[in-house]
Write a protein that holds these residues in place. Structure first.
Motif, PDB file in Angstrom:
ATOM      1  N   LEU A   1     125.696 -42.434  58.057  1.00  0.00           N
ATOM      2  CA  LEU A   1     125.759 -41.065  57.525  1.00  0.00           C
ATOM      3  C   LEU A   1     124.351 -40.481  57.381  1.00  0.00           C
ATOM      4  N   ILE A   2     123.448 -41.242  56.793  1.00  0.00           N
ATOM      5  CA  ILE A   2     122.085 -40.752  56.570  1.00  0.00           C
ATOM      6  C   ILE A   2     121.409 -40.431  57.895  1.00  0.00           C
ATOM      7  N   ALA A   3     121.582 -41.319  58.878  1.00  0.00           N
ATOM      8  CA  ALA A   3     120.965 -41.086  60.187  1.00  0.00           C
ATOM      9  C   ALA A   3     121.540 -39.843  60.851  1.00  0.00           C
ATOM     10  N   GLU A   4     122.851 -39.635  60.747  1.00  0.00           N
ATOM     11  CA  GLU A   4     123.476 -38.478  61.380  1.00  0.00           C
ATOM     12  C   GLU A   4     123.072 -37.174  60.687  1.00  0.00           C
ATOM     13  N   ARG A   5     123.016 -37.197  59.376  1.00  0.00           N
ATOM     14  CA  ARG A   5     122.772 -35.955  58.640  1.00  0.00           C
ATOM     15  C   ARG A   5     121.281 -35.619  58.503  1.00  0.00           C
ATOM     16  N   TYR A   6     120.449 -36.641  58.343  1.00  0.00           N
ATOM     17  CA  TYR A   6     119.028 -36.398  58.072  1.00  0.00           C
ATOM     18  C   TYR A   6     118.110 -36.907  59.184  1.00  0.00           C
ATOM     19  N   GLY A   7     118.658 -37.691  60.128  1.00  0.00           N
ATOM     20  CA  GLY A   7     117.869 -38.213  61.229  1.00  0.00           C
ATOM     21  C   GLY A   7     117.445 -39.658  61.003  1.00  0.00           C
ATOM     22  N   GLU A   8     117.226 -40.355  62.109  1.00  0.00           N
ATOM     23  CA  GLU A   8     116.835 -41.760  62.013  1.00  0.00           C
ATOM     24  C   GLU A   8     115.489 -41.948  61.319  1.00  0.00           C
ATOM     25  N   LYS A   9     114.577 -41.000  61.506  1.00  0.00           N
ATOM     26  CA  LYS A   9     113.274 -41.128  60.854  1.00  0.00           C
ATOM     27  C   LYS A   9     113.413 -41.103  59.339  1.00  0.00           C
TER      28      LYS A   9
ATOM     29  N   ARG B   1     113.992 -54.391  72.072  1.00  0.00           N
ATOM     30  CA  ARG B   1     113.809 -52.987  72.458  1.00  0.00           C
ATOM     31  C   ARG B   1     114.566 -52.058  71.509  1.00  0.00           C
ATOM     32  N   GLY B   2     115.783 -52.450  71.130  1.00  0.00           N
ATOM     33  CA  GLY B   2     116.562 -51.627  70.208  1.00  0.00           C
ATOM     34  C   GLY B   2     115.900 -51.498  68.851  1.00  0.00           C
ATOM     35  N   VAL B   3     115.361 -52.604  68.324  1.00  0.00           N
ATOM     36  CA  VAL B   3     114.687 -52.572  67.027  1.00  0.00           C
ATOM     37  C   VAL B   3     113.427 -51.721  67.106  1.00  0.00           C
ATOM     38  N   GLU B   4     112.675 -51.868  68.191  1.00  0.00           N
ATOM     39  CA  GLU B   4     111.410 -51.148  68.305  1.00  0.00           C
ATOM     40  C   GLU B   4     111.611 -49.644  68.484  1.00  0.00           C
ATOM     41  N   GLU B   5     112.729 -49.243  69.078  1.00  0.00           N
ATOM     42  CA  GLU B   5     113.010 -47.808  69.206  1.00  0.00           C
ATOM     43  C   GLU B   5     113.133 -47.134  67.843  1.00  0.00           C
ATOM     44  N   ILE B   6     113.632 -47.864  66.874  1.00  0.00           N
ATOM     45  CA  ILE B   6     113.899 -47.284  65.558  1.00  0.00           C
ATOM     46  C   ILE B   6     112.822 -47.651  64.541  1.00  0.00           C
ATOM     47  N   TRP B   7     112.433 -48.905  64.526  1.00  0.00           N
ATOM     48  CA  TRP B   7     111.552 -49.392  63.466  1.00  0.00           C
ATOM     49  C   TRP B   7     110.102 -49.549  63.901  1.00  0.00           C
ATOM     50  N   GLY B   8     109.892 -50.251  65.014  1.00  0.00           N
ATOM     51  CA  GLY B   8     108.539 -50.556  65.451  1.00  0.00           C
ATOM     52  C   GLY B   8     108.458 -51.979  65.976  1.00  0.00           C
ATOM     53  N   PRO B   9     107.253 -52.466  66.272  1.00  0.00           N
ATOM     54  CA  PRO B   9     107.081 -53.778  66.896  1.00  0.00           C
ATOM     55  C   PRO B   9     107.705 -54.904  66.092  1.00  0.00           C
ATOM     56  N   VAL B  10     108.247 -55.868  66.804  1.00  0.00           N
ATOM     57  CA  VAL B  10     108.826 -57.051  66.186  1.00  0.00           C
ATOM     58  C   VAL B  10     108.552 -58.256  67.079  1.00  0.00           C
ATOM     59  N   ARG B  11     108.316 -59.362  66.478  1.00  0.00           N
ATOM     60  CA  ARG B  11     108.020 -60.611  67.181  1.00  0.00           C
ATOM     61  C   ARG B  11     109.335 -61.364  67.371  1.00  0.00           C
ATOM     62  N   ALA B  12     109.791 -61.482  68.598  1.00  0.00           N
ATOM     63  CA  ALA B  12     111.111 -62.045  68.872  1.00  0.00           C
ATOM     64  C   ALA B  12     111.005 -63.532  69.202  1.00  0.00           C
ATOM     65  N   VAL B  13     111.087 -64.353  68.176  1.00  0.00           N
ATOM     66  CA  VAL B  13     111.119 -65.804  68.324  1.00  0.00           C
ATOM     67  C   VAL B  13     112.471 -66.274  67.801  1.00  0.00           C
TER      68      VAL B  13
ATOM     69  N   ARG C   1     112.384 -43.973  56.672  1.00  0.00           N
ATOM     70  CA  ARG C   1     111.554 -43.684  55.492  1.00  0.00           C
ATOM     71  C   ARG C   1     112.222 -44.137  54.206  1.00  0.00           C
ATOM     72  N   LEU C   2     113.542 -44.065  54.192  1.00  0.00           N
ATOM     73  CA  LEU C   2     114.278 -44.457  52.992  1.00  0.00           C
ATOM     74  C   LEU C   2     114.165 -45.950  52.718  1.00  0.00           C
ATOM     75  N   TYR C   3     113.898 -46.732  53.758  1.00  0.00           N
ATOM     76  CA  TYR C   3     113.794 -48.184  53.583  1.00  0.00           C
ATOM     77  C   TYR C   3     112.559 -48.479  52.713  1.00  0.00           C
ATOM     78  N   GLY C   4     112.787 -48.910  51.504  1.00  0.00           N
ATOM     79  CA  GLY C   4     111.691 -49.180  50.594  1.00  0.00           C
ATOM     80  C   GLY C   4     111.294 -47.987  49.747  1.00  0.00           C
ATOM     81  N   SER C   5     111.970 -46.844  49.937  1.00  0.00           N
ATOM     82  CA  SER C   5     111.683 -45.648  49.142  1.00  0.00           C
ATOM     83  C   SER C   5     112.902 -45.368  48.263  1.00  0.00           C
ATOM     84  N   ASP C   6     113.104 -44.112  47.891  1.00  0.00           N
ATOM     85  CA  ASP C   6     114.259 -43.774  47.063  1.00  0.00           C
ATOM     86  C   ASP C   6     114.933 -42.517  47.604  1.00  0.00           C
TER      87      ASP C   6
END
Length: 261
Positions: free
Chosen positions: A219-227, A73-85, A231-236
């Motif tokens: 820091l990034i989440a606090e200043r610019y938001g979790e979204k 649930r914690g991962v999906e709140e931020i990232w999206g669906p995940v298969r928990a095996v 977006r930064l994951y895999g970007s620049d």
């Protein structure tokens, strides 16, 4: 996730998969998890998680399934669906064989592309909170595809997984970043974000590298938001945050002084 000695002590002392559709509680056991061990395995289903154990008490597997549900649930709140095996073998040697890993010393769990594997000796040393943090961290790696073939900097991959893991843990910043806080209070600040060598097993500042990465993402989440962090994951940094990396490092160093000084 490698739990460095210092961080492991903190977690112990506290009250302390590529993205896919969630695993339904009544869904079939994945084909590639059958026959993992000689003899019978025990299967425990959570609300939307699956734990498969070998030589592990049922109560421990049931507890892990509950943690996996919370972590999902914690991962999906931020990232999206995940298969928990999650696989819970009887020994660290079994865990290493399942992961194809040569060395697992100091680890409590690790992630492959589609599952989390628990290392019994490291996991047993963690506190209740520490277990939740570690399972959430590793499930984040499953969800994100970890470093995506090297396209994601290590500080981002590990820092983001720690950000999700600690987000709802209720642990003070100075408690999580004990080793780094000691350096900052002594007037020592990192000059750059941690690189791959800083996360290598046995690196002299391994604990601090994880703490530095976590606080950069925080820091990034606090200043610019979790979204923006997602977006930064895999970007620049430039296209996502409108900053040069030097500017981010400067802001991060100021953040370390403020949070840990």
């Amino acid at each position: 996730m490698s739990v460095p000695k210092g961080r492991r002590a903190v977690l112990t002392g506290m009250l302390a998969l590529i993205s896919a559709a969630p695993l339904a509680g009544g869904g079939p056991i994945p084909q590639d998890t059958r026959g993992l061990w000689p003899g019978a395995a025990t299967v425990v289903r959570g609300e939307r998680s699956l734990v498969i154990g070998h030589g592990v008490p049922y109560g421990s597997l049931r507890d892990l399934a509950s943690r996996a549900d919370r972590a999902r649930r914690g991962v999906e709140e931020i990232w999206g669906p995940v298969r928990a095996v999650i696989l819970f073998p009887a020994t660290d040697a079994e865990a290493a064989a399942l992961a194809g890993a040569g060395g697992t010393g100091g680890l409590a769990a690790l992630a492959t592309s589609d599952r989390v594997i628990v290392l019994p000796s490291g996991y047993a040393r963690l506190s209740e909170v520490g277990r939740d943090v570690v399972i959430t961290h590793e499930l984040t790696h499953v969800a994100t595809g970890a470093t995506r073939g090297g396209r994601v900097p290590m500080w981002m991959s590990e820092g983001f997984a720690d950000y999700v893991g600690y987000r709802d843990a209720g642990i003070a910043v100075r408690t999580v970043a004990t080793e780094l806080a000691m350096e900052v209070r002594d007037g020592i600040l990192p000059a750059r974000l941690p690189g791959p060598g800083d996360f290598a097993p046995g690196a002299p500042r391994l604990a601090q590298a994880y703490e530095e990465a976590w606080l950069a993402c925080r820091l990034i989440a606090e200043r610019y938001g979790e979204k923006a962090l997602v977006r930064l994951y895999g970007s620049d940094v430039g296209s996502t945050l409108g900053l040069s990396e030097a500017s981010l490092v400067g802001a991060w160093r100021d953040y370390l002084r403020r949070e840990l000084g």
